[in-house]
Design an enzyme around this catalytic site. Structure first.
Site, PDB file in Angstrom:
ATOM      1  CE1 TYR A  94      -9.414  -3.063   0.942  1.00 36.44           C
ATOM      2  CE2 TYR A  94      -8.790  -0.919   0.097  1.00 36.44           C
ATOM      3  CZ  TYR A  94      -8.454  -2.104   0.713  1.00 36.44           C
ATOM      4  OH  TYR A  94      -7.152  -2.332   1.115  1.00 36.44           O
ATOM      5  CG  ASN A 120      -3.563  -2.137   7.130  1.00 32.79           C
ATOM      6  OD1 ASN A 120      -3.407  -1.757   5.966  1.00 32.79           O
ATOM      7  ND2 ASN A 120      -4.643  -2.780   7.525  1.00 32.79           N
ATOM      8  CG  HIS A 171      -5.240  -6.285  -0.080  1.00 31.41           C
ATOM      9  ND1 HIS A 171      -6.452  -6.381   0.575  1.00 31.41           N
ATOM     10  CD2 HIS A 171      -5.274  -7.194  -1.099  1.00 31.41           C
ATOM     11  CE1 HIS A 171      -7.194  -7.304  -0.032  1.00 31.41           C
ATOM     12  NE2 HIS A 171      -6.506  -7.819  -1.051  1.00 31.41           N
ATOM     13  CE  LYS A 213      -3.866  -2.108   2.566  1.00 34.07           C
ATOM     14  NZ  LYS A 213      -4.829  -1.880   3.677  1.00 34.07           N
ATOM     15  CD  GLU A 216      -8.713  -9.522  -3.221  1.00 32.51           C
ATOM     16  OE1 GLU A 216      -7.535  -9.823  -2.906  1.00 32.51           O
ATOM     17  OE2 GLU A 216      -9.570  -9.161  -2.386  1.00 32.51           O
TER      18      GLU A 216
HETATM   19  N1  UDP Z   1      -9.752  -0.288   7.383  1.00 31.03           N
HETATM   20  C1  UDP Z   1      -9.796   0.904   8.115  1.00 31.03           C
HETATM   21  N2  UDP Z   1     -10.541   0.947   9.267  1.00 31.03           N
HETATM   22  C2  UDP Z   1     -11.232  -0.142   9.714  1.00 31.03           C
HETATM   23  C3  UDP Z   1     -11.189  -1.331   8.967  1.00 31.03           C
HETATM   24  C4  UDP Z   1     -10.440  -1.372   7.815  1.00 31.03           C
HETATM   25  O1  UDP Z   1      -9.194   1.896   7.731  1.00 31.03           O
HETATM   26  O2  UDP Z   1     -11.882  -0.046  10.784  1.00 31.03           O
HETATM   27  C5  UDP Z   1      -8.939  -0.347   6.162  1.00 31.03           C
HETATM   28  C6  UDP Z   1      -7.580  -1.007   6.390  1.00 31.03           C
HETATM   29  O3  UDP Z   1      -6.603  -0.361   5.583  1.00 31.03           O
HETATM   30  C7  UDP Z   1      -7.846  -2.422   5.918  1.00 31.03           C
HETATM   31  C8  UDP Z   1      -8.791  -2.186   4.739  1.00 31.03           C
HETATM   32  O4  UDP Z   1      -9.619  -1.109   5.180  1.00 31.03           O
HETATM   33  O5  UDP Z   1      -6.647  -3.108   5.554  1.00 31.03           O
HETATM   34  C9  UDP Z   1      -9.632  -3.383   4.355  1.00 31.03           C
HETATM   35  O6  UDP Z   1     -10.360  -3.830   5.470  1.00 31.03           O
HETATM   36  P1  UDP Z   1     -10.578  -5.380   5.761  1.00 31.03           P
HETATM   37  O7  UDP Z   1     -11.618  -5.474   6.829  1.00 31.03           O
HETATM   38  O8  UDP Z   1     -10.815  -6.103   4.490  1.00 31.03           O
HETATM   39  O9  UDP Z   1      -9.177  -5.795   6.441  1.00 31.03           O
HETATM   40  P2  UDP Z   1      -7.926  -6.625   5.872  1.00 31.03           P
HETATM   41  O10 UDP Z   1      -8.459  -7.761   5.033  1.00 31.03           O
HETATM   42  O11 UDP Z   1      -7.065  -5.667   5.090  1.00 31.03           O
HETATM   43  O12 UDP Z   1      -7.208  -7.114   7.113  1.00 31.03           O
HETATM   44 MG    MG Z   2      -9.848  -7.687   3.494  1.00 34.09          MG
END
Ligand code: UDP
Ligand code: MG
Length: 153
Positions: free
Chosen positions: A49, A112, A115, A9, A126
Site C-alpha cells: 500500500y 471491503n 484486494h 482480507k 504483487e
Molecule cells: N482504503 C480506505 N479508505 C479510503 C481508501 C482506501 O480504508 O479512503 C483502503 C481500502 O481497504 C482499499 C485499500 O485501502 O481497498 C486500498 O485502496 P485503493 O485506493 O488501492 O483501492 P482498491 O484498489 O482496493 O479498490
Molecule cells: Mg488498489
C-alpha cells in the site's frame, strides 16, 4: 494466460466469507494457480500500500489488514486483471454495484473483503511480493475447451 493477485482480507476471514468468494471466482471460470494463508506484517503492507502510506487512514488500514491471517490467490484467465477488478467492484462497498463482491458483501470503504491487482504490471509485482517461487502452479483444467473458443483472444 494473464495472472492477477487476489487477497481475501481479514474482513472476509472474520466474517466467514472465504468459500463464498472463492466460489465466485471459480464459477466465473478463473483458474486458481496459487492459494495460501499468511499473516501480513507492517513491512509487506507498507510496500503493498505504498501509494497510501501518507493518508490519514493508513494506520487504521494497517491494523485492519493485520487483524487476521489473509488468503492470497493467483487467478488466471484471459484478461484476468480487468475481469477480477470488475467482479470486485468500487473501493467503497456502499458505492460498489450489487452483483460485485464488495457490492454484495461490504458496507465499508475500508472493510471491503478483497484486494485485486489494478493492472497487469502491478499484478506481476504483487504476485512476486506475496508468493515464493514454486508456490504458483502451472496446470490446465481438463475441460478448458469449454471455457474459451479455440481461437479466442
Ligand atoms: N482504503 C480506505 N479508505 C479510503 C481508501 C482506501 O480504508 O479512503 C483502503 C481500502 O481497504 C482499499 C485499500 O485501502 O481497498 C486500498 O485502496 P485503493 O485506493 O488501492 O483501492 P482498491 O484498489 O482496493 O479498490
Ligand atoms: Mg488498489
Amino acid at each position: 494466460m494473464e495472472q492477477t493477485l487476489v487477497i481475501l482480507k481479514p474482513s472476509a476471514i472474520h466474517r466467514g466469507l472465504i468459500g463464498e468468494i472463492i466460489n465466485r471466482f471459480q464459477n466465473k471460470g478463473l483458474i486458481i494457480t496459487g492459494l495460501k494463508m499468511m499473516q501480513l506484517d507492517e513491512t509487506i503492507l507498507r510496500e503493498h500500500y505504498a501509494h497510501l502510506v501518507e493518508k490519514p487512514f493508513f494506520p487504521s488500514l494497517l491494523e485492519s489488514m493485520m487483524a487476521a491471517p489473509v488468503i492470497v490467490m493467483c487467478l488466471e484467465g484471459k484478461d484476468a486483471v480487468e475481469t477480477v477488478r470488475l467482479m470486485t467492484g468500487a473501493t467503497n462497498g456502499r458505492k460498489a454495484l450489487p452483483g460485485t463482491i464488495r457490492g454484495d458483501f461490504s458496507m465499508s470503504g475500508q472493510e471491503n473483503i478483497v484486494h485485486a491487482s489494478d493492472s497487469v504490471e502491478n499484478g506481476k509485482i504483487e504476485l512476486a511480493r506475496f508468493f515464493k517461487p514454486g508456490e504458483i502452479f502451472n496446470y490446465t483444467p481438463s475441460d478448458l475447451r469449454f471455457y474459451y473458443a479455440p481461437d479466442e483472444n
